[in-house]
Write a protein that holds these residues in place. Structure first.
Motif, PDB file in Angstrom:
ATOM      1  N   CYS A   6      -1.189   1.084  10.702  1.00 38.90           N
ATOM      2  CA  CYS A   6      -0.569   1.506   9.456  1.00 38.90           C
ATOM      3  C   CYS A   6      -0.004   2.907   9.638  1.00 38.90           C
ATOM      4  O   CYS A   6      -0.651   3.769  10.227  1.00 38.90           O
ATOM      5  CB  CYS A   6      -1.606   1.487   8.329  1.00 38.90           C
ATOM      6  N   VAL A  36      11.578  -1.456   7.815  1.00 36.19           N
ATOM      7  CA  VAL A  36      11.588  -2.914   7.950  1.00 36.19           C
ATOM      8  C   VAL A  36      11.410  -3.299   9.420  1.00 36.19           C
ATOM      9  O   VAL A  36      10.712  -4.270   9.750  1.00 36.19           O
ATOM     10  CB  VAL A  36      12.892  -3.500   7.376  1.00 36.19           C
ATOM     11  N   GLN A  39       7.795  -2.975  10.289  1.00 35.65           N
ATOM     12  CA  GLN A  39       7.065  -4.131   9.771  1.00 35.65           C
ATOM     13  C   GLN A  39       7.202  -5.327  10.707  1.00 35.65           C
ATOM     14  O   GLN A  39       6.255  -6.093  10.888  1.00 35.65           O
ATOM     15  CB  GLN A  39       7.558  -4.503   8.378  1.00 35.65           C
ATOM     16  N   ASN A  42       4.658  -5.517  13.226  1.00 41.33           N
ATOM     17  CA  ASN A  42       3.304  -5.638  12.658  1.00 41.33           C
ATOM     18  C   ASN A  42       2.671  -4.296  12.306  1.00 41.33           C
ATOM     19  O   ASN A  42       1.448  -4.130  12.414  1.00 41.33           O
ATOM     20  CB  ASN A  42       2.389  -6.425  13.610  1.00 41.33           C
ATOM     21  N   ASP A  44       2.087  -1.829   9.180  1.00 44.07           N
ATOM     22  CA  ASP A  44       2.173  -1.630   7.739  1.00 44.07           C
ATOM     23  C   ASP A  44       2.651  -0.211   7.463  1.00 44.07           C
ATOM     24  O   ASP A  44       2.270   0.730   8.165  1.00 44.07           O
ATOM     25  CB  ASP A  44       0.802  -1.819   7.078  1.00 44.07           C
ATOM     26  N   VAL A  96      12.310  -7.398   1.051  1.00 47.22           N
ATOM     27  CA  VAL A  96      11.019  -6.712   1.069  1.00 47.22           C
ATOM     28  C   VAL A  96      10.768  -6.122  -0.314  1.00 47.22           C
ATOM     29  O   VAL A  96      11.623  -5.433  -0.871  1.00 47.22           O
ATOM     30  CB  VAL A  96      10.999  -5.590   2.132  1.00 47.22           C
ATOM     31  N   LEU A 125      -0.335  -4.349   1.119  1.00 43.69           N
ATOM     32  CA  LEU A 125       0.055  -4.403   2.529  1.00 43.69           C
ATOM     33  C   LEU A 125      -0.116  -5.797   3.101  1.00 43.69           C
ATOM     34  O   LEU A 125       0.705  -6.249   3.903  1.00 43.69           O
ATOM     35  CB  LEU A 125      -0.754  -3.380   3.332  1.00 43.69           C
ATOM     36  N   ASP A 126      -1.156  -6.497   2.690  1.00 45.17           N
ATOM     37  CA  ASP A 126      -1.359  -7.881   3.143  1.00 45.17           C
ATOM     38  C   ASP A 126      -0.197  -8.776   2.724  1.00 45.17           C
ATOM     39  O   ASP A 126       0.163  -9.723   3.426  1.00 45.17           O
ATOM     40  CB  ASP A 126      -2.662  -8.447   2.575  1.00 45.17           C
ATOM     41  N   GLY A 128       2.835  -7.801   2.520  1.00 47.95           N
ATOM     42  CA  GLY A 128       4.079  -7.318   3.111  1.00 47.95           C
ATOM     43  C   GLY A 128       4.874  -6.405   2.194  1.00 47.95           C
ATOM     44  O   GLY A 128       6.067  -6.152   2.429  1.00 47.95           O
TER      45      GLY A 128
END
Length: 257
Positions: A6, A36, A39, A42, A44, A96, A125-126, A128
């Protein structure tokens, strides 16, 4: 302690509002594209965004930042609308979603509030979703204010156990002397958070639009290091700044643990 994949990305007022001219959507769109991309790898991302008071001042036609706390709170309420609209519309281009999270210091020291905030951010965050965090200036008073969003970003990095804190600013990083006064000042590309030189060279003077300055950014990096979070202080207009930091380049000043 295992770090969460993160990043906490903090964006300063002067940078975000093009030195008080208003929200710079073209610049924000560049950061959005890079977030983006993170993200997609992977990672966060949590945004800590200043700028609500400055944007509110522009919308209200004020040329100078008022000293009255209630006028500042009114400006923050007006300006926050522009901030969330900008982020929402620009992230929507990539499908997003974003979420607004307004905090005070009391939220992070009250154990029940802390648990609720942690759970909310974890769920966002889970899903997205990119949380956009700002200090809740409409209710914050001197007794409960963070003082600046650099401190807020560091505390968010602490309780998320974030891998990295990136502070995007209108300065290129931390120098070994004041570059405004010394043309021979050199950018410090990498330094340990406990190096005594770090705090000494940062100075304590903030800018006209923000509430921090380089000193608050250095202190935020030292706060983030309490959870072994690496920090970058970098010029936000640097091309592909977030992407290049992810790729391992030394952009601005890296403050490591």
């Amino acid at each position: 302690m295992k770090k969460n994949k993160c990043w906490v990305v903090k964006i300063g007022s002067a940078l975000l509002t093009n030195n008080g001219e208003g929200i710079d959507k073209q610049l924000i769109s560049q950061w959005v594209e890079q977030i983006v991309s993170l993200q997609a790898h992977n990672i966060d991302v949590v945004l800590v965004s200043s700028g609500s008071i400055v944007e509110g001042m522009k919308r209200l036609g004020w040329n100078e930042k008022p000293s009255d706390i209630h006028k500042l709170q009114a400006a923050a309420a007006v300006g926050q609308m522009g901030l969330v609209q900008a982020y929402e519309s620009l992230f929507a281009k990539y499908n997003v979603q974003t979420a607004q999270v307004l905090l005070t210091r009391d939220n992070l020291i009250n154990s029940k509030h802390f648990e609720n905030i942690s759970a909310t951010l974890a769920n966002l965050l889970d899903f997205g979703i990119v949380p956009v965090i700002n200090e809740n200036d409409t209710v914050a008073t001197e007794e409960i204010k963070f003082g600046d969003n650099d401190t807020l970003a560091a505390l968010v990095a602490n309780f998320l156990n974030a891998e990295r804190l990136v502070i995007l600013t209108d300065q290129h990083g931390v120098f070994d002397a004041d570059p405004r006064k010394n043309v021979n000042a050199n950018l410090i590309d990498k330094i340990h958070f406990n190096d005594e030189k770090l705090e000494r060279v940062a100075g304590k003077t903030g800018g006209a639009l923000g509430s921090g300055g380089m000193y608050s950014k250095v202190m935020a990096a030292k706060q983030a290091a309490e959870s072994y979070t690496i920090s970058n202080i970098a010029w936000g207009r640097e091309k592909e700044v977030l992407t290049r930091i992810y790729q391992g380049e030394y952009i601005g000043t890296l403050i490591h643990c």
